[in-house]
Design an enzyme around this catalytic site. Structure first.
Site, PDB file in Angstrom:
ATOM      1  N   ASP A 429       0.845  -1.189   0.000  1.00  0.00           N
ATOM      2  CA  ASP A 429       0.000   0.000   0.000  1.00  0.00           C
ATOM      3  C   ASP A 429       0.885   1.244   0.000  1.00  0.00           C
ATOM      4  O   ASP A 429       2.072   1.166   0.311  1.00  0.00           O
ATOM      5  CB  ASP A 429      -0.881   0.038   1.253  1.00  0.00           C
ATOM      6  CG  ASP A 429      -2.103  -0.857   1.106  1.00  0.00           C
ATOM      7  OD1 ASP A 429      -2.414  -1.217  -0.029  1.00  0.00           O
ATOM      8  OD2 ASP A 429      -2.705  -1.185   2.131  1.00  0.00           O
ATOM      9  N   ASP A 765      -9.187  -5.494   2.128  1.00  0.00           N
ATOM     10  CA  ASP A 765      -7.882  -6.078   1.823  1.00  0.00           C
ATOM     11  C   ASP A 765      -7.805  -7.526   2.301  1.00  0.00           C
ATOM     12  O   ASP A 765      -6.829  -8.222   2.014  1.00  0.00           O
ATOM     13  CB  ASP A 765      -6.762  -5.270   2.490  1.00  0.00           C
ATOM     14  CG  ASP A 765      -6.543  -3.930   1.812  1.00  0.00           C
ATOM     15  OD1 ASP A 765      -6.760  -3.859   0.586  1.00  0.00           O
ATOM     16  OD2 ASP A 765      -6.180  -2.963   2.494  1.00  0.00           O
TER      17      ASP A 765
END
Length: 1143
Positions: A429, A765
């Site tokens: 990320d 996620d």
């Protein structure tokens, strides 16, 4: 302190009544709550306040725990030391050894008689019992050491469980203040604040909710998200996930009294692995009684005997586990064949010589010889199987896990530690991992003025300024706030809650205004409607009552999304202007694009007024209550008031960390929801994108178009054309992230398969974190859902901590490889000596007890030595091993074979001509009695093994094997202890170890031969590895037999022969012993994590839970600009049409 009954009378409602209340659902629950006087009535009965919360006094909290219970589910009872000893005794080879030793011991006390009924004196009969006792003693020591190791590791793993438990905190309101407390301290009557991504820690009743949706699949099996509201379904249950929205709940049941606690108590609190069928039947009935279960029409599948079948669903092994399992089984096959062959040769040789050549008549005393041959054969098997390997694996993992905690890596699954050492790709990320996640508004566009710094509030038109302050303060989660520095002015303010919202709140404070004053004036209970952020909206909107009547809606979100819904804008001096398509293009090109190119994330702020009497062009006239469920109609015709550019600075240590990864052969890819310009700016700054690199950056929309075929299906061949050079995936959705991760893992292009690590913090996620070989969740910004799906939690949310995990993972892998190099050399030499001795002299130069000492006792010490090596930076200077690279490399094979040749040459020279050159009596043909000759062979072999242990510290062809030795006190202290123990055995072992005392000269010869392994190692290092055939590599791939082991309990069709074969393999490898310890750790992990998996497994055959659990909400984190799907470039070129007319 009063009795429980007296304390119960202090409250207006009992524990039983609360438990009954939590069994109601939907409108029935609303009706039941009204019987108690509604939420306010329940709060009065529990002496709490929906606004102020509990009065925080220890006496009050303790009383509640006494009456309603603590929010703790008792963990599964750990195995006792005696149970661990019993498990260690189940090893097949040890059982054979025990039986053989007992037979030998019994026969040693048997004194046969001749034809004249007179006792026959057998040679060495008075010492015959010693070998049997010595073998039994060795087995006892081995079992004791194994049990001690398992006990200590299980204790350490439970300590890790407590660490994870203490790390988890939850927001509650006490004495009017919001505070984070450990979930175990929550009590009945607490007012908890819940938000998206939370794993609910207790049962409760909704006090106030904003667009709240819950995933209850872990309890009901229903995969669809359930919408919660105070008016029609206010009951929320522990163990369920908040997938959208926010709210406050009144806690009504905790711990074993909660719905999931009741189930967990039945499933795991007894600590029994096998339950009686009657208990299972009652459990089935109890689960079928769970509210919501019967309405889904799903029942637990029954077996013929009315027992519930509980199957472990996760049988996937780590990279190292797969290689070790296959290697151990191959060694087991080879060792078994040699052991059987050794026994056959010994028996045939003895029988032919005794009964045919010498013409002896059979007598029962000869059974002792055959038993001795079996003991030698079993000992060969014991030596062949790497008994010390599981211990080395466990020690190395446990040691690394403990050290990694100091490096901000909280390891939840042990195998993730070593798997990370094989990682070839990291999908990271951006927000919070590569950047600081400390958002700051650095640029803004307000009233036609473009500010590169924070403007003065006086320079902003008053009406616009008021709208900005109120729009940010109210249209943000009230859990997001900014606290003053703890130590005065020396540190920065503390940001609590969502970081993007904190950045906006800090902007309000920088303007010299107070967001808290707005919140105190308009509380959450006054909100008319809240449209919380999700990946579809890409924005958040809040509706509040308007002064003078009507309603006021505030919206914030991704700039392109919000601006397309605007028909007016506050221009120069705050004047109201129509927002035309041309103005949209100008703002996009002149404001938003430059901000994005500077690496800023852009948000737009807007509002809309609903009034009974329209006075301005941008107001919407209403005659009654608008239809708030028609979101498209409500959140439209907005008036833009500001655009802000938020900076999330790059972490200063990240560029160096990424360079380190690239040098280590790891490709770092950035997966973000930011627009392509912001993503490119950050990726270039941190080194993911390089000017001279052929890597490229694409957006999620283009990525999807490239990987789908004509049938609009994802095609692995098309993915293989994209991912090798992909460096940044911008504008990506959680499904894009999952698709990329799965595509890389499943790809078979190239010589090696990729091992993928993924970072994530948002609820959505979860699937990508689960799919990845190693999933990293953010400890600070991560949601409970992400943490549950992860293998390692980064307690500092820092990418550089991932690099440390790589280093420790490689160190684990290398530690195991070092031990394998040492262990296999010992095994090859010992087995060859025993086999050759059986063929040549009808006896083994190394006795059974001696080989047990070498293989079991000394290997334990070698495990401690080689498994506790500290990692060095040189580990990050080589390429990762990958998924398919053989465990035993050509360099290792060269060292193993080279050292084996040297040691066998020395041993056989001593065996056949050593007695001549050393001028000592020959030990050949002595029938197993102790001799100086064979003692020298035994001692020389041990000395060569000990010095080869120093050689084994290096596995990549390094010449300086002593480098770093002084930094590992465990190694040199254990090495010295082993040498001293060997000296004691030789000098004082006597008949028990079949040894004779050696003179100083004889000792010097033994040490000289041992020291020669170091010199010989230098010679072996000089041989070019590239000249070694690749077929010498060994230990790649995954074992098929291992998967059979997991199917053993569920596959009723496996025949008896096949079942016995598999069980025999399991007994040979002994890896199961350590796997049980690791499984104990898994089972002991946070009960709230476990209950989801356990109940889901029970419903596996009859519900859609298996897919439902993975099919998480399409909502991503509330990082607004992180998930905006509309492309800036497309918006520039296409000039998207949007409404320009006023209402």
């Amino acid at each position: 302190m009063g009795t429980k009954i007296e304390m119960n009378q202090q409250f207006g409602i009992s524990l039983k009544q609360l438990r009954e209340l939590m069994e109601f659902r939907s409108l029935e629950a609303v009706k039941k709550i009204k019987e108690y006087g509604g939420i306010d009535g329940l709060c009065k009965k529990l002496y709490t306040s929906p606004i102020e919360g509990l009065q925080e006094s220890q006496t009050n909290l303790q009383n509640r725990r006494e009456v309603f219970g603590s929010n703790v589910i008792p963990p599964k009872k750990p195995k006792t030391f005696l149970q661990l000893i019993w498990e260690a005794l189940q090893d097949a080879t040890l059982i054979i050894l025990e039986i053989a030793a007992l037979v030998s011991l019994i026969l040693s006390f048997y004194q046969p008689k001749n034809s004249e009924n007179m006792p026959v004196e057998i040679e060495d009969s008075k010492h015959g019992w010693i070998e049997g006792c010595a073998i039994l003693l060795s087995v006892i020591v081995v079992v004791f050491v194994t049990a001690c190791n398992d006990y200590s590791k299980e204790k350490q793993f439970r300590g890790l469980q407590n660490k994870i438990e203490s790390e988890r905190k939850f927001a509650v309101i006490r004495h009017g203040e919001t505070k984070q407390i450990p979930v175990g301290e929550i009590v009945v009557g607490d007012i908890c604040q819940i938000k998206y991504g939370d794993l609910l820690p207790a049962d409760g009743i909704l006090v106030q909710g904003n667009d709240l949706k819950i995933d209850e699949s872990s309890l009901t099996g229903e995969s669809d998200h359930v919408k919660k509201n105070e008016l029609f379904d206010p009951i929320v249950l522990s163990g369920t996930h908040v997938m959208e929205g926010s709210g406050k709940i009144l806690v009504t049941a905790v711990g074993i009294n909660s719905q999931s606690g009741i189930i967990m108590t039945l499933l795991g609190a007894t600590g029994e692995e096998k339950k009686k069928c009657s208990e299972n039947a009652s459990l089935k009935n109890k689960i079928n009684e769970i509210p919501g279960h019967e309405k889904n029409g799903r029942n637990i599948e029954e077996k013929k005997d009315d027992c519930i079948e509980i199957v472990e669903s996760d049988t996937q092994k780590s990279v190292l586990q797969g290689k070790l399992t296959k290697l151990a089984i191959q060694i087991g096959y080879a060792g078994s064949a040699l052991a059987i062959l050794t026994v056959i040769i010994l028996i045939v040789n003895f029988s032919v010589k005794t009964f045919i050549i010498d013409g002896m008549i059979w007598h029962i005393t000869y059974i002792n010889e055959y038993v001795r041959f079996i003991i030698i054969g079993v000992t060969v098997l014991v030596v062949a199987v790497p008994e010390g390997l599981p211990l080395a694996v466990t020690l190395s993992l446990a040691y690394s896990v403990k050290k990694m905690m100091h490096d901000n890596n909280l390891v939840r699954h042990l195998d993730a530690c070593e798997t990370m050492g094989n990682a070839t790709t990291i999908c990271s990320d951006k927000t919070g991992t590569l950047t600081t996640n400390r958002m700051t508004v650095v640029q803004s566009y307000i009233a036609s003025n473009y500010y590169k710094n924070t403007p003065q509030f006086s320079s902003i038109p008053p009406e616009v300024g008021k709208l900005i302050v109120q729009g940010i303060a109210l249209n943000s989660a009230y859990t997001s706030r900014i606290l003053p520095p703890e130590d005065g002015k020396s540190s920065l303010p503390t940001h609590i809650g969502n970081k993007t919202e904190c950045g906006l709140l800090a902007f309000v404070l920088a303007l010299g205004k107070s967001y808290q004053a707005c919140r105190e004036e308009i509380t959450e209970e006054m909100f008319t409607k809240v449209y919380t952020f999700n990946s579809i909206r890409k924005s958040m909107s809040t509706v509040i009552p308007r002064e003078g009547g009507g309603y006021l809606l505030y919206t914030k979100g991704a700039s392109e999304i919000v601006l397309k819904k605007c028909t007016f804008i506050r221009g120069e001096n705050g004047e109201l202007q129509k927002f035309t398509n041309q103005m949209y293009k100008e703002i996009l090109n002149n404001i938003i694009m430059p901000m994005a190119e500077d690496g800023l994330r852009t948000l737009s702020l807007a509002y809309r007024e609903f009034v009974p009497n329209k006075t301005q062009a941008n107001q919407t006239r209403i005659s009654g209550e608008p239809d708030w469920d028609d979101e498209n109609a409500i959140v439209s015709n907005l008036t833009a008031i500001a655009i802000v550019g938020i900076e999330d600075p790059l972490r200063p240590e990240v560029p160096e960390a990424i360079r380190t990864c690239q040098k280590a052969g790891i490709t770092v890819r950035m997966v973000t929801g930011d627009n392509i310009n912001t993503a490119r700016s950050i990726a270039t700054k941190c080194g993911i994108l390089k000017p001279d690199d052929d890597g490229f950056i694409i957006e999620g929309k283009e990525f999807n178009s490239r990987i789908r075929n004509e049938q609009d299906e994802i095609d692995q061949k098309l993915i293989d054309k994209v991912w090798p050079k992909l460096r940044v995936l911008a504008r990506s959705s959680p499904s894009d992230k999952y698709t990329l991760v799965k595509g890389i893992i499943d790809s078979e292009i190239g010589n090696k398969r990729e091992v993928v690590a993924v970072t994530g913090d948002g609820t959505n996620d979860g699937p990508a974190l689960k799919k990845a070989d190693v999933g990293f969740a953010m400890g600070i910004a991560g949601t409970d859902v992400a943490k549950e799906a992860s293998d390692i939690i980064l307690t500092d949310d820092n990418f550089s901590s991932i690099v440390k995990a790589v280093m420790w993972g490689r160190n684990v892998y290398d530690s195991i490889a070092k031990f394998l190099q040492f262990q296999l050399t010992v095994n090859v030499v010992a087995v060859t000596i025993a086999f050759t001795g059986a063929c040549a002299i009808r006896d083994s130069p190394l006795k059974a007890v001696q080989m047990l000492w070498v293989n079991l006792i000394m290997d334990t010490m070698a495990s401690l030595c080689l498994a506790t090596e500290l990692p060095g930076k040189e580990l990050l200077l080589r390429k990762p091993y990958g998924r398919t690279k053989p465990l035993i490399s050509r360099t290792m094979a060269k060292n193993i074979i080279g050292q084996s040749i040297y040691q066998l040459t020395i041993v056989f020279s001593l065996l056949f001509v050593g007695d001549v050159y050393l001028d000592i009596p020959s030990g050949r043909g002595e029938g197993g009695t102790a001799s100086v000759h064979f003692t020298i062979i035994f001692n020389t072999f041990v000395m060569m093994t000990m010095f080869n242990e120093i050689n084994s510290r290096k596995i990549h062809g390094e010449r300086n094997v002593l480098e770093g030795l002084i930094r590992n006190p465990v190694f040199y202290s254990m090495w010295i202890m082993t040498v001293l123990a060997q000296a004691f055995i030789v000098q004082y072992g006597g008949e028990a170890f079949s040894t004779k005392e050696l003179t100083l000269d004889q000792w010097m010869w033994c040490i000289l031969f041992g020291f020669g392994t170091l010199l010989w190692g230098q010679l072996i290092t000089s041989i070019p590895t590239r000249k070694i055939p690749k077929k010498w590599q060994w230990g790649s791939g995954v074992s098929e037999e291992y998967s059979d082991l997991h199917k053993l309990n569920t596959d009723s069709e496996i025949g008896g022969k096949r079942r016995a074969h598999i069980l025999w393999i399991r007994g040979l490898t002994r890896l199961q012993t350590q796997i049980r310890v690791i499984n104990a750790f898994h089972q002991a992990l946070d009960a709230r994590y476990c209950r989801t998996q356990t109940v889901t497994t029970l419903r596996k055959q009859t519900s859609n839970t298996s897919s439902g659990n993975k099919r998480l909400s399409r909502m991503s984190s509330i990082e607004y600009a992180d998930s905006t799907p509309d492309e800036l470039e497309n918006a520039r070129s296409e000039g998207t049409n949007h409404a320009v007319s006023a209402v």
